[in-house]
Write a protein that holds these residues in place. Structure first.
Motif, PDB file in Angstrom:
ATOM      1  N   TYR A 413       0.553  -0.684  12.314  1.00  0.00           N
ATOM      2  CA  TYR A 413      -0.638  -0.878  11.485  1.00  0.00           C
ATOM      3  C   TYR A 413      -0.299  -1.227  10.045  1.00  0.00           C
ATOM      4  CZ  TYR A 413      -3.716   0.780  15.102  1.00  0.00           C
ATOM      5  OH  TYR A 413      -4.402   0.907  16.280  1.00  0.00           O
ATOM      6  N   LYS A 451      -7.667  -4.393  13.100  1.00  0.00           N
ATOM      7  CA  LYS A 451      -8.024  -4.208  11.693  1.00  0.00           C
ATOM      8  C   LYS A 451      -8.957  -5.320  11.233  1.00  0.00           C
ATOM      9  CE  LYS A 451      -3.782  -3.709  10.021  1.00  0.00           C
ATOM     10  NZ  LYS A 451      -2.771  -3.627   8.952  1.00  0.00           N
ATOM     11  N   ARG A 455     -12.634  -5.046   9.715  1.00  0.00           N
ATOM     12  CA  ARG A 455     -12.833  -5.485   8.346  1.00  0.00           C
ATOM     13  C   ARG A 455     -13.898  -6.555   8.248  1.00  0.00           C
ATOM     14  NH1 ARG A 455      -7.666  -6.344   7.351  1.00  0.00           N
ATOM     15  NH2 ARG A 455      -7.880  -8.538   7.768  1.00  0.00           N
ATOM     16  N   VAL A 527      -3.973   2.574   4.807  1.00  0.00           N
ATOM     17  CA  VAL A 527      -4.129   1.320   5.533  1.00  0.00           C
ATOM     18  C   VAL A 527      -5.569   1.144   6.018  1.00  0.00           C
ATOM     19  CG1 VAL A 527      -3.417   0.074   7.579  1.00  0.00           C
ATOM     20  CG2 VAL A 527      -1.720   1.264   6.223  1.00  0.00           C
ATOM     21  N   PRO A 530      -9.663   1.153   3.246  1.00  0.00           N
ATOM     22  CA  PRO A 530     -10.495   0.032   2.854  1.00  0.00           C
ATOM     23  C   PRO A 530     -11.166  -0.640   4.051  1.00  0.00           C
ATOM     24  CG  PRO A 530      -8.307  -0.141   1.902  1.00  0.00           C
ATOM     25  CD  PRO A 530      -8.252   0.953   2.894  1.00  0.00           C
ATOM     26  N   GLY A 534     -14.489   1.199   3.310  1.00  0.00           N
ATOM     27  CA  GLY A 534     -15.018   0.079   2.546  1.00  0.00           C
ATOM     28  C   GLY A 534     -15.413   0.482   1.133  1.00  0.00           C
ATOM     29  N   TYR A 535     -15.814  -0.514   0.354  1.00  0.00           N
ATOM     30  CA  TYR A 535     -16.219  -0.253  -1.024  1.00  0.00           C
ATOM     31  C   TYR A 535     -17.729  -0.127  -1.099  1.00  0.00           C
ATOM     32  CZ  TYR A 535     -11.473  -1.538  -2.231  1.00  0.00           C
ATOM     33  OH  TYR A 535     -10.117  -1.574  -2.318  1.00  0.00           O
ATOM     34  N   GLY A 538     -19.239  -3.606  -1.402  1.00  0.00           N
ATOM     35  CA  GLY A 538     -18.643  -4.677  -0.617  1.00  0.00           C
ATOM     36  C   GLY A 538     -17.295  -5.085  -1.179  1.00  0.00           C
ATOM     37  N   GLY A 539     -16.944  -4.587  -2.350  1.00  0.00           N
ATOM     38  CA  GLY A 539     -15.587  -4.773  -2.873  1.00  0.00           C
ATOM     39  C   GLY A 539     -15.358  -6.074  -3.597  1.00  0.00           C
ATOM     40  N   TYR A 540     -16.363  -6.918  -3.744  1.00  0.00           N
ATOM     41  CA  TYR A 540     -16.080  -8.205  -4.353  1.00  0.00           C
ATOM     42  C   TYR A 540     -16.642  -8.311  -5.768  1.00  0.00           C
ATOM     43  CZ  TYR A 540     -14.442  -9.310   0.211  1.00  0.00           C
ATOM     44  OH  TYR A 540     -13.736  -9.289   1.384  1.00  0.00           O
TER      45      TYR A 540
ATOM     46  N   ALA B  39       2.697   3.742   1.952  1.00  0.00           N
ATOM     47  CA  ALA B  39       1.931   2.564   1.569  1.00  0.00           C
ATOM     48  C   ALA B  39       1.372   2.746   0.160  1.00  0.00           C
ATOM     49  CB  ALA B  39       0.784   2.339   2.547  1.00  0.00           C
ATOM     50  N   GLN B  67      -1.608  -4.493   1.870  1.00  0.00           N
ATOM     51  CA  GLN B  67      -2.634  -4.419   2.910  1.00  0.00           C
ATOM     52  C   GLN B  67      -3.722  -5.447   2.683  1.00  0.00           C
ATOM     53  OE1 GLN B  67      -2.756  -2.838   5.688  1.00  0.00           O
ATOM     54  NE2 GLN B  67      -0.691  -2.129   5.234  1.00  0.00           N
ATOM     55  N   GLU B  68      -4.124  -6.051   3.768  1.00  0.00           N
ATOM     56  CA  GLU B  68      -5.081  -7.149   3.674  1.00  0.00           C
ATOM     57  C   GLU B  68      -6.331  -6.752   2.903  1.00  0.00           C
ATOM     58  OE1 GLU B  68      -3.848  -5.776   6.398  1.00  0.00           O
ATOM     59  OE2 GLU B  68      -3.555  -7.180   8.039  1.00  0.00           O
ATOM     60  N   ARG B  69      -6.822  -5.542   3.176  1.00  0.00           N
ATOM     61  CA  ARG B  69      -8.117  -5.213   2.598  1.00  0.00           C
ATOM     62  C   ARG B  69      -8.027  -4.930   1.100  1.00  0.00           C
ATOM     63  NH1 ARG B  69     -13.648  -4.542   4.321  1.00  0.00           N
ATOM     64  NH2 ARG B  69     -14.572  -4.708   2.306  1.00  0.00           N
ATOM     65  N   PHE B  70      -6.831  -4.629   0.619  1.00  0.00           N
ATOM     66  CA  PHE B  70      -6.706  -4.354  -0.801  1.00  0.00           C
ATOM     67  C   PHE B  70      -6.645  -5.642  -1.611  1.00  0.00           C
ATOM     68  CE2 PHE B  70      -5.038  -0.056   0.342  1.00  0.00           C
ATOM     69  CZ  PHE B  70      -5.961   0.658  -0.393  1.00  0.00           C
ATOM     70  N   SER B  72      -8.729  -7.933  -2.204  1.00  0.00           N
ATOM     71  CA  SER B  72      -9.874  -8.198  -3.065  1.00  0.00           C
ATOM     72  C   SER B  72      -9.702  -7.468  -4.393  1.00  0.00           C
ATOM     73  CB  SER B  72     -11.150  -7.761  -2.367  1.00  0.00           C
ATOM     74  OG  SER B  72     -11.078  -6.380  -2.115  1.00  0.00           O
ATOM     75  N   LEU B  73      -8.982  -6.351  -4.332  1.00  0.00           N
ATOM     76  CA  LEU B  73      -8.779  -5.554  -5.517  1.00  0.00           C
ATOM     77  C   LEU B  73      -7.676  -6.152  -6.389  1.00  0.00           C
ATOM     78  CD1 LEU B  73      -8.695  -1.743  -5.111  1.00  0.00           C
ATOM     79  CD2 LEU B  73      -7.768  -2.859  -7.103  1.00  0.00           C
TER      80      LEU B  73
END
Lengths: 626, 208
Positions: A413, A451, A455, A527, A530, A534-535, A538-540, B39, B67-70, B72-73
């Motif tokens: 992962y 994942k 996501r 891992v 997020p 999630g945020y 939406g995290g953006y 990580a 990590q892919e999801r980070f 955006s940060l």
């Protein structure tokens, strides 16, 4: 003529031509060339023209004749060609016919090979069974002989005649049961080892069972076998399950469920699940502190059997179907031929060959709603089956595969899979009706697919609306408040989210426990935080400081979720077992347990458990039921 | 004069997860290697002072999460970077393949003035491990195709080449900074403003 000077050819020729023409027409052919040259010259008169015309006409007629000849030749040629063409066509037809025949023969050969393989497998099984049976027989014989000897020798005087007779009957009966002829009938086949022997490979397990039972003194066994067959003559899979409920405390029940699955030519599986559940309401969420103490003892067993639960909790509901449209088998990925009978699962709509049924990927995850099948993103509910446990097929299959192969993979992962593979796999899962074969896929790509799927949902598993609640729950000042607040928030999740979350977390806990993975809870939390939590926005958007702050909370939430005991999560996944266990409870099997052994023999309902417990001691249970 | 204004160099380390970004940074700054398998969350930075060409510079090294999801940060940290360090694991081909996407992502998000001249440095980490999946030649070829990026083979575990690599990074970052500062100086806007002010003042005096 050749001697004449070049200067005066024309007048000379003209006169000669005129003269010739006057003389006769018959000579014209000789001078035709001269005439034709004359026509080019400027000095022409009527006579020459007539002569020329005649000449031309004659030539024309000759040409015509030639043409006719030619035409005739051409026609002949064409006819010949046509004949040849016909012959060629016939040859082509023949070729096609022969090729078809070859195909058919190859098919037949394959079919024969397959049945041969099956037969061999069955034969092997039977031989194994026979060996065991023989062993048991010998043992029993030995025991009986000893027993009889003891009785006859030591207490002959005291025995009544009836008893004596019974004993001798018993003795001879046992001996006849050990009739060597009956058992060696199979041996002969084995000794030849030839596949061409007249031993019928199509004999089913049941046939063999009952035939062997014939020479057992216990007739009831045979009878029951037969009634069993009569009950479900057409079904290929018999399932007998028993469950016993024993009250232990005031609020809990420990239930043991034994599922015995007998398939026609596949392995025979027996699974026992021992669980403790609050008696009052099964559907109700059981807080972990209420879980009965026996969990402590049984936990290990249950967790080791979790795989079994996974694979047993939803079996395929196969329906035979004759294939009209070309279709692909979801096991071997080969075509199912026209007009062949194939099996189709009612729930997940997967199809497979009759031979492949045992290899079908389990558990069966009912097909998702059709409209969302074409979309790529959506909420989790768009992908889940409509009946509990609501876990999408992609997640179930990926996790199953990872648990089979990936539990000792370093950095599972964390290490990314190839992006192309991940995208391809995800697309295969979401667009095709087949379950992709995961055996060959890189394990990290499978993780990546899982994942990526989580996501790409329009809303993270924990939902935007409950995000703040989760964060508040873990920020509680009193550490004792954290767990109840989390439980409460989890119970407010929609069912698809909750079930999927439970399924994923149970899996991650297993990963965390594997030392080879080096992925303890805090790594997994980083891992998956997020991805699953999630945020808030939406995290953006938002400023980086807020995002950093949020990401720390996210990881904390995830870590807390991963630290919730597995029992809590198992409750959601096991919901599906409830209906079946309810049904089982209503059977009179519990009573039969309390009866004396003799009567237990003949209670058909308790058959499954009984066979399991008593095998080999009272009558030779086919070893397959072990 | 301009170079003395700003001696803080911002360096971003990018690459797939578990290629050793955090380890490299730790090895360089603290000279330590930890066997812990941990990580990174979001992003983290460490600073180190070093002397380049008789000048003391402070290098601020930003370690991002792979990590892919980070991702955006991470974007928020890309801005204002003076140099970008791309890291891959020489034993894992996938990490090499994703270098392109990391580079593109950085160029899009950081939007430097001259994308084609922005200094990148490529590090092939974990050279102490066997078997190697990416040869030095292949990595060098990639570097050549990307406008001659410097390439170093490092081992964060054994501290191999780490010092040299970061020195090169600092030099590249410094060169980048100097060029951008020069660019700033070429803009005549500020001077014009004062000029107009003066002229307006003159006008006022005239009116008086």
């Amino acid at each position: 003529m050749c001697d004449t000077p070049f200067k005066s050819p024309y007048p000379h020729k003209n006169t000669k031509a005129r003269h010739l023409h006057q003389k006769s027409d018959s000579d014209e052919s000789i001078n035709s060339e001269t005439c034709s040259t004359n026509s080019n010259s400027g000095s022409l008169n009527d006579l020459t023209i007539v002569a020329l015309f005649d000449e031309q006409q004659r030539l024309y007629l000759q040409r015509l004749k030639d043409r006719d000849n030619l035409c005739e030749g051409f026609f002949n040629c064409a006819e010949q060609t046509k004949l040849l063409y016909d012959e060629w066509e016939k040859a082509v037809d023949e070729c096609i016919r022969l090729r078809n025949e070859v195909d058919k023969k190859i098919d037949d050969g394959n079919e024969a090979n397959r049945s041969l393989k099956n037969a061999r497998k069955m034969l092997d099984e039977e031989i194994k069974k026979r060996k065991l049976a023989e062993q048991q027989r010998d043992e029993l014989q030995h025991q009986i002989a000893k027993f009889c000897n003891a009785i006859v020798k030591d207490s002959r005087n005291k025995l009544v005649d009836d008893a004596k007779e019974q004993i001798s009957n018993l003795y001879t009966g046992r001996m006849s049961f050990g009739d060597p002829d009956r058992l060696s009938a199979i041996k002969e086949v084995n000794s030849t080892g030839s596949i061409l022997s007249d031993f019928s490979f199509s004999r089913s397990e049941d046939d063999l069972d009952s035939s062997r039972c014939h020479h057992r003194p216990n007739k009831e066994w045979t009878k029951r076998q037969q009634t069993d067959n009569l009950e479900e003559p057409a079904s290929k899979k018999r399932k007998s399950s028993t469950s016993k409920a024993v009250d232990i405390g005031t609020t809990e029940t420990v239930r043991a469920t034994t599922t015995l699955t007998v398939s026609k030519d596949g392995p025979i599986k027996a699974t026992s699940i021992i669980e403790s559940v609050p008696r009052s309401d099964m559907e109700h969420l059981a807080p972990p502190d209420l879980v009965f103490e026996s969990w402590g003892r049984q936990e290990e067993k249950v967790s080791s059997q979790f795989q079994d639960i996974n694979s047993n909790y939803r079996q395929h509901t196969f329906q035979p179907k004759i294939v009209v449209m070309p279709n692909t088998c979801s096991v071997c990925e080969k075509n199912i031929r026209f007009s062949k009978t194939a099996l189709k699962c009612k729930e997940c709509r997967l199809m497979c060959h009759m031979e492949c049924r045992d290899l079908m990927p389990t558990p069966c995850v009912p097909a998702m709603n059709t409209p969302s099948a074409k979309k790529f993103t959506g909420t989790i509910a768009d992908y889940t089956p409509t009946s509990p446990p609501m876990v999408p097929a992609l997640i179930v299959h990926c996790i199953n595969e990872i648990e089979q192969r990936g539990l000792n993979e370093l950095g599972i992962y964390r290490i990314p899979g190839s992006e192309k593979d991940v995208k391809g796999l995800k697309e295969k899962f979401l667009t095709s009706r087949l379950t992709p074969n995961l055996k060959e896929v890189d394990i990290h790509a499978i993780c990546g697919c899982l994942k990526d799927f989580l996501r790409s949902l329009t809303e993270p598993l924990l939902t935007q609306t409950l995000w703040q609640d989760f964060v508040t729950a873990i920020r509680s000042t009193d550490p004792n408040d954290v767990a109840p607040a989390l439980y409460e928030t989890i119970s407010r999740l929609p069912q698809p989210n909750r079930d999927t979350l439970a399924f994923v977390i149970l899996h991650l806990q297993k990963v965390a426990q594997s030392p080879e993975c080096k992925m303890p809870t805090d790594n997994l939390a980083k891992v998956f935080g997020p991805t699953i939590v999630g945020y808030s926005s939406g995290g953006y958007s938002g400023d980086p400081d807020k995002l950093v702050e949020e990401s720390r909370s996210i990881v904390k939430v995830m870590a807390h979720l991963l630290n919730i005991p597995g029992d809590f999560w198992t409750n959601f996944i096991k919901v599906c077992l409830t209906p079946s266990t309810h049904k089982l409870q209503q059977t009179p099997s519990t009573d039969s347990l309390l009866r004396p052994t003799a009567s237990r023999f003949y209670t058909p309902r308790s058959e499954g458990r009984f066979r399991k417990k008593r095998e080999g001691k009272f009558f030779g249970t086919p070893p397959a039921y072990k | 004069m301009a170079s003395r204004k700003k001696t803080l160099l911002k360096v971003i380390i990018l690459g797939d997860s578990s290629v050793g970004k955090t380890s490299l940074m730790n090895q360089y700054v603290n000279r330590k290697f930890s066997n812990q398998y941990k990580a990174t969350i979001g992003a983290d930075f460490l600073t180190k002072e070093l002397t380049v060409d008789d000048r003391t510079v402070t290098m601020q090294i930003w370690d991002t999460a792979g990590q892919e999801r980070f991702q955006s940060l991470g974007v928020a940290f890309y801005r204002g970077a003076d140099c970008c360090v791309l890291v891959f694991d020489v034993t894992a081909p996938n990490t090499f393949k994703s270098l392109d996407s990391w580079r593109d992502e950085f160029l899009i998000q950081a939007s430097p003035r001259e994308p084609e001249n922005f200094p990148f440095v490529l590090l092939g980490n974990k050279v102490d491990l066997e078997p190697r999946a990416i040869s030095a030649k292949r990595a060098q070829q990639w570097c050549q195709s990307k406008n001659n990026i410097p390439y170093f083979e490092t081992s964060a575990k054994e501290g191999l080449n780490v010092e040299q690599a970061f020195l090169a990074i600092a030099k590249n970052a410094l060169a980048q900074q100097n060029s951008t500062v020069d660019l700033y100086n070429e803009f005549p806007d500020q001077i014009k403003l004062t000029n107009t002010q003066k002229t307006s003042n003159n006008g006022d005096s005239c009116a008086c």
